[in-house]
Design a protein around this motif. Structure first.
Motif, mmCIF file in Angstrom:
data_model
loop_
_atom_site.group_PDB
_atom_site.id
_atom_site.type_symbol
_atom_site.label_atom_id
_atom_site.label_comp_id
_atom_site.label_asym_id
_atom_site.label_seq_id
_atom_site.Cartn_x
_atom_site.Cartn_y
_atom_site.Cartn_z
ATOM 1 N N ALA A 10 31.709 40.733 40.640
ATOM 2 C CA ALA A 10 31.389 39.693 39.661
ATOM 3 C C ALA A 10 32.122 39.926 38.342
ATOM 4 O O ALA A 10 32.632 38.974 37.734
ATOM 5 C CB ALA A 10 29.886 39.628 39.437
ATOM 6 N N LEU A 11 32.184 41.166 37.898
ATOM 7 C CA LEU A 11 32.893 41.463 36.653
ATOM 8 C C LEU A 11 34.379 41.143 36.769
ATOM 9 O O LEU A 11 34.974 40.587 35.841
ATOM 10 C CB LEU A 11 32.695 42.932 36.263
ATOM 11 C CG LEU A 11 31.298 43.307 35.775
ATOM 12 C CD1 LEU A 11 31.149 44.821 35.678
ATOM 13 C CD2 LEU A 11 30.979 42.636 34.448
ATOM 14 N N ARG A 12 34.965 41.466 37.896
ATOM 15 C CA ARG A 12 36.387 41.129 38.095
ATOM 16 C C ARG A 12 36.581 39.610 38.104
ATOM 17 O O ARG A 12 37.584 39.101 37.593
ATOM 18 C CB ARG A 12 36.900 41.761 39.379
ATOM 19 C CG ARG A 12 37.131 43.251 39.241
ATOM 20 C CD ARG A 12 37.819 43.850 40.469
ATOM 21 N NE ARG A 12 38.024 45.265 40.275
ATOM 22 C CZ ARG A 12 37.293 46.215 40.868
ATOM 23 N NH1 ARG A 12 36.329 45.886 41.690
ATOM 24 N NH2 ARG A 12 37.546 47.484 40.636
ATOM 25 N N SER A 13 35.636 38.879 38.676
ATOM 26 C CA SER A 13 35.723 37.420 38.670
ATOM 27 C C SER A 13 35.621 36.871 37.253
ATOM 28 O O SER A 13 36.306 35.906 36.905
ATOM 29 C CB SER A 13 34.627 36.805 39.547
ATOM 30 O OG SER A 13 34.896 37.033 40.900
ATOM 31 N N VAL A 14 34.772 37.486 36.434
ATOM 32 C CA VAL A 14 34.667 37.063 35.036
ATOM 33 C C VAL A 14 36.004 37.280 34.336
ATOM 34 O O VAL A 14 36.502 36.390 33.639
ATOM 35 C CB VAL A 14 33.541 37.825 34.296
ATOM 36 C CG1 VAL A 14 33.570 37.514 32.804
ATOM 37 C CG2 VAL A 14 32.186 37.469 34.879
ATOM 38 N N VAL A 15 36.599 38.449 34.527
ATOM 39 C CA VAL A 15 37.910 38.740 33.933
ATOM 40 C C VAL A 15 38.923 37.695 34.395
ATOM 41 O O VAL A 15 39.661 37.121 33.584
ATOM 42 C CB VAL A 15 38.386 40.158 34.311
ATOM 43 C CG1 VAL A 15 39.860 40.356 33.974
ATOM 44 C CG2 VAL A 15 37.537 41.195 33.613
ATOM 45 N N ASN A 16 38.952 37.428 35.692
ATOM 46 C CA ASN A 16 39.914 36.473 36.219
ATOM 47 C C ASN A 16 39.673 35.068 35.680
ATOM 48 O O ASN A 16 40.627 34.337 35.398
ATOM 49 C CB ASN A 16 39.893 36.484 37.748
ATOM 50 C CG ASN A 16 40.394 37.805 38.301
ATOM 51 O OD1 ASN A 16 41.110 38.542 37.634
ATOM 52 N ND2 ASN A 16 40.002 38.124 39.522
ATOM 53 N N LEU A 17 38.400 34.689 35.511
ATOM 54 C CA LEU A 17 38.100 33.371 34.951
ATOM 55 C C LEU A 17 38.551 33.294 33.495
ATOM 56 O O LEU A 17 39.243 32.349 33.104
ATOM 57 C CB LEU A 17 36.603 33.059 35.062
ATOM 58 C CG LEU A 17 36.164 31.729 34.430
ATOM 59 C CD1 LEU A 17 36.854 30.545 35.109
ATOM 60 C CD2 LEU A 17 34.655 31.588 34.489
#
Length: 182
Positions: A10-17
């Motif tokens: 989830a944290l990586r997805s936040v970064v990517n978003l």
């Protein structure tokens, strides 16, 4: 591993978003761009595939970007708002290729609510672990992307959006060589 696997995802997805709007470029310009992003990140659940849905995800992106560099108290307030707005109700679930993990919305909830809740739940773990310094901005002077440092020695300084680390190191090398030539 610093956090639970679903938290790190989830944290990586936040970064990517957040980084879809880094350095003046918007790689979420169309609903198709959003589709591609969600496929790459493995998001599931219902979709409207409308311009309104895209706008709501872009609003979420702005909220998460502000939260990324906030102090702990401000981040906690923002997270509580995200969770309250989505009427979050944490549940342990297992689906698709994912083992047991937390969901706090239904699969039918609006996309931005699901994405925001997932981000909030992950950042809750960061705050509770007193690890907010792992959420930082890229150290390159000409970059505004965010960085998630999951390294053991807390040494990650540059984003993954381009060649920031390489450009910075080359510039420093050239500056040293120029200084030696004086």
């Amino acid at each position: 591993m610093l956090f639970a696997p679903d938290t790190e995802v989830a944290l990586r997805s936040v970064v990517n978003l957040i980084n879809t709007a880094a350095n003046g470029e918007d790689s979420l310009a169309t609903v198709e761009d959003l589709d591609a992003f969600l496929d790459a990140e493995g998001f599931s659940g219902s979709r409207t595939r409308t311009a309104a849905e895209l706008r709501s995800v872009k609003r979420l992106r702005v909220e998460l970007a502000a939260l990324w560099s906030a102090d702990e108290d401000t981040a906690a307030k923002a997270i509580n708002k995200l969770l309250a707005d989505a009427k979050a109700l944490p549940q342990l679930v297992k689906h698709d290729q994912w083992d047991w993990h937390l969901h706090a919305t239904t699969p039918e909830a609006p996309l931005a609510d699901r994405m925001g809740t997932e981000a909030a739940m992950a950042i809750v773990d960061v705050i509770r672990s007193k690890e907010m310094e792992r959420m930082r901005l890229c150290a390159a002077e000409d970059c505004d992307a965010v960085v998630l440092d999951l390294s053991r020695n807390r040494s990650k300084l540059y984003c993954d959006t381009g060649n920031c680390a390489n450009r910075t190191h080359v510039a420093a090398y050239r500056a040293r060589k120029a200084a030696e030539g004086d």
